[in-house]
Write an enzyme that holds these catalytic residues in place. Structure first.
Site, PDB file in Angstrom:
ATOM      1  N   SER A 156      -2.406   0.856  -4.622  1.00  0.00           N
ATOM      2  CA  SER A 156      -2.673   1.893  -3.704  1.00  0.00           C
ATOM      3  C   SER A 156      -4.130   2.316  -4.042  1.00  0.00           C
ATOM      4  O   SER A 156      -4.420   2.475  -5.489  1.00  0.00           O
ATOM      5  CB  SER A 156      -1.761   2.971  -3.962  1.00  0.00           C
ATOM      6  OG  SER A 156      -2.293   4.043  -3.094  1.00  0.00           O
TER       7      SER A 156
ATOM      8  N   ARG B 267     -14.643  12.116  -1.668  1.00  0.00           N
ATOM      9  CA  ARG B 267     -13.508  12.846  -1.431  1.00  0.00           C
ATOM     10  C   ARG B 267     -12.907  13.486  -2.673  1.00  0.00           C
ATOM     11  O   ARG B 267     -12.480  14.538  -2.549  1.00  0.00           O
ATOM     12  CB  ARG B 267     -12.479  12.125  -0.896  1.00  0.00           C
ATOM     13  CG  ARG B 267     -12.835  11.773   0.749  1.00  0.00           C
ATOM     14  CD  ARG B 267     -11.658  10.888   1.540  1.00  0.00           C
ATOM     15  NE  ARG B 267     -11.777   9.498   0.697  1.00  0.00           N
ATOM     16  CZ  ARG B 267     -10.641   8.354   0.998  1.00  0.00           C
ATOM     17  NH1 ARG B 267      -9.765   8.851   1.879  1.00  0.00           N
ATOM     18  NH2 ARG B 267     -10.724   7.267   0.525  1.00  0.00           N
TER      19      ARG B 267
ATOM     20  N   ASP C  26       1.064  -1.128   0.026  1.00  0.00           N
ATOM     21  CA  ASP C  26       0.093   0.139   0.134  1.00  0.00           C
ATOM     22  C   ASP C  26       0.860   1.216  -0.064  1.00  0.00           C
ATOM     23  O   ASP C  26       2.102   1.042   0.522  1.00  0.00           O
ATOM     24  CB  ASP C  26      -0.911  -0.131   1.359  1.00  0.00           C
ATOM     25  CG  ASP C  26      -1.682   1.373   1.219  1.00  0.00           C
ATOM     26  OD1 ASP C  26      -2.327   1.702   0.544  1.00  0.00           O
ATOM     27  OD2 ASP C  26      -1.639   1.770   2.425  1.00  0.00           O
TER      28      ASP C  26
ATOM     29  N   GLU D   8      -1.580  10.830   3.922  1.00  0.00           N
ATOM     30  CA  GLU D   8      -2.700  10.281   2.761  1.00  0.00           C
ATOM     31  C   GLU D   8      -2.699  11.273   1.920  1.00  0.00           C
ATOM     32  O   GLU D   8      -2.943  12.667   2.160  1.00  0.00           O
ATOM     33  CB  GLU D   8      -3.969  10.089   3.720  1.00  0.00           C
ATOM     34  CG  GLU D   8      -4.059   9.193   4.622  1.00  0.00           C
ATOM     35  CD  GLU D   8      -4.144   7.805   4.006  1.00  0.00           C
ATOM     36  OE1 GLU D   8      -4.680   7.560   2.716  1.00  0.00           O
ATOM     37  OE2 GLU D   8      -3.668   6.616   4.597  1.00  0.00           O
TER      38      GLU D   8
ATOM     39  N   ASP E  37      -0.228   4.886   0.856  1.00  0.00           N
ATOM     40  CA  ASP E  37      -0.450   6.033   1.716  1.00  0.00           C
ATOM     41  C   ASP E  37      -0.442   5.607   3.072  1.00  0.00           C
ATOM     42  O   ASP E  37      -1.258   4.549   3.438  1.00  0.00           O
ATOM     43  CB  ASP E  37      -1.907   6.711   1.562  1.00  0.00           C
ATOM     44  CG  ASP E  37      -1.754   7.589   0.147  1.00  0.00           C
ATOM     45  OD1 ASP E  37      -2.699   8.260   0.045  1.00  0.00           O
ATOM     46  OD2 ASP E  37      -1.139   7.163  -0.742  1.00  0.00           O
TER      47      ASP E  37
END
Length: 410
Positions: free
Chosen positions: A289, A246, A201, A210, A203
């Protein structure tokens, strides 16, 4: 069983004392002169103190001469020596136990205390496992320079089958949480020794931020985006929904800010060392990711990463983010799917794969990989993963793979 020259017997030769060059060679020279067969041998050095064990099979007519010569040599070298006869039945029973399952238990901390090791060995004993050997994987810690080599790792080689593997895992997790140490319990098989593909991954794993939060700060919507991010990482809301919401909040942000953010990414402790070793040792490396391709490709150029799969932000003709994304979202299920796909392309058995992540959307790939490691993970993830690292940096992964600092020139 008897040879043409008489009955054979087994003798365990145990030598302890100050180590010095040529000691083992001197002992072997004596055994060679008397045609001793070496059934087993092991040696360890702790703070320049030697512990050497040699199990020999020898004609009983020669054993007295051998022990006499070894006693003289031990006196000359100023070491202690002992002899223990091993009966045929006892030896065969020992041979028969070698077919049992084997496990490797690795424990890591900033330092390791007697209390922590006692807790680990208590779990081992409660499951009926034998400790065959203990190795220190980290370099020696300085007592005069406490800021140097601030990590400690030891590896137990275990023989037997746990009475209850799930209970053992649960006991180790409680020990880890309560005593600030990390652990890994793995079957000691050929796959553990031949890992070939590692998927990260990005972040809060490879980097200590992030990226969507960084973008949100530039867009003036940091608080709103962070609230959605935290809820998603805890597994409270669906990743796809949270991602869409987001990204929409980023609408109108100038895309040029991504370069500035990329150049200032806070790389996780130990990442540089980990990547250097993995590349040197021929591992294939992937970033899978739920973040953004732009930042993944920046890290790809920095570390020579082989694969990057992340999410693509749509940029309008005016050079600003549109609040939409391009293509398929890389969520938890997609990460697991990509891990399988890359393994297939690289002709790597899934048991030879590793996955490292911290959030709820990493759980599918952590479960899919041969070795899934939760790194400074959210509570739900840490509770589900079989291996975790919370006390040291990302290079702790190397110890779960069996690397020693001395192998790496550290």
């Amino acid at each position: 069983m008897e040879s043409d020259n008489g009955k054979q017997e087994q003798i365990l030769v145990s030598i302890t004392g100050q180590d010095r060059p040529g000691l083992t060679a001197s002992v072997m020279e004596i055994l060679a002169r008397h045609d001793a067969q070496i059934l087993d041998i092991g040696q360890a050095d702790i703070h320049a103190t030697l512990s050497l064990g040699i199990l020999i099979r020898i004609n009983e007519r020669q054993s007295g001469f051998v022990m006499k010569e070894l006693l003289f040599k031990a006196t000359e070298l100023q070491v202690n020596i002992g002899f223990t006869p091993i009966g045929d039945d006892e030896y065969e029973d020992w041979v028969g136990r070698q077919g049992k399952n084997r496990y490797i238990l690795t424990i890591i901390g900033r330092t390791l205390t007697a209390a922590q090791i006692a807790a680990a060995t208590k779990v081992i004993a409660s499951q009926g496992l034998n400790i065959d050997s203990i190795r220190r994987l980290t370099g020696r810690q300085s007592i005069m320079h406490a800021d140097r080599n601030v990590k400690a790792c030891i590896e137990f080689s275990l023989r037997g089958t746990p009475h209850d593997r799930e209970q053992m895992q649960a006991d180790l997790m409680r020990m880890s949480a309560g005593m600030e140490i990390d652990f890994s319990l793995q079957r000691d098989n050929m796959y553990r020794r031949m890992r070939r593909l590692i998927c990260f991954d990005m972040d809060s794993t490879l980097i200590q931020t992030e990226c969507i939060d960084e973008l949100a700060d530039r867009a003036g919507v940091g608080a709103e985006v962070r609230a959605i991010t935290e809820s998603a990482m805890r597994g409270e809301i669906d990743f796809r929904e949270s991602f869409t919401r987001r990204v929409a909040l980023l609408k109108g942000l100038d895309a040029s800010v991504m370069q500035d953010i990329a150049e200032k990414l806070p790389v996780t402790e130990g990442a540089d060392r980990l990547m250097s070793v993995l590349k040197r040792c021929g591992y294939k490396i992937a970033i899978l990711s739920g973040g953004f391709t732009y930042f993944g490709e920046y890290l790809q150029r920095r570390y020579g990463i082989d694969y990057v799969y992340a999410n693509e932000l749509e940029i309008g003709e005016d050079g600003k983010l549109t609040g939409r994304y391009v293509g398929e979202i890389v969520d938890g299920h997609r990460k697991a799917e990509l891990l399988r796909l890359i393994a297939q392309v690289e002709k790597v058995n899934l048991a030879q794969t590793i996955a490292v992540g911290d959030g709820a959307n990493d759980l599918p790939m952590l479960s899919e990989a041969g070795l899934g490691i939760a790194f400074h993970a959210k509570p739900r993830v840490a509770a589900s993963a079989e291996q975790s690292i919370n006390t040291i940096g990302l290079d702790g992964v190397l110890y779960f793979l069996g690397f020693k600092d001395s192998y790496l020139g550290d």
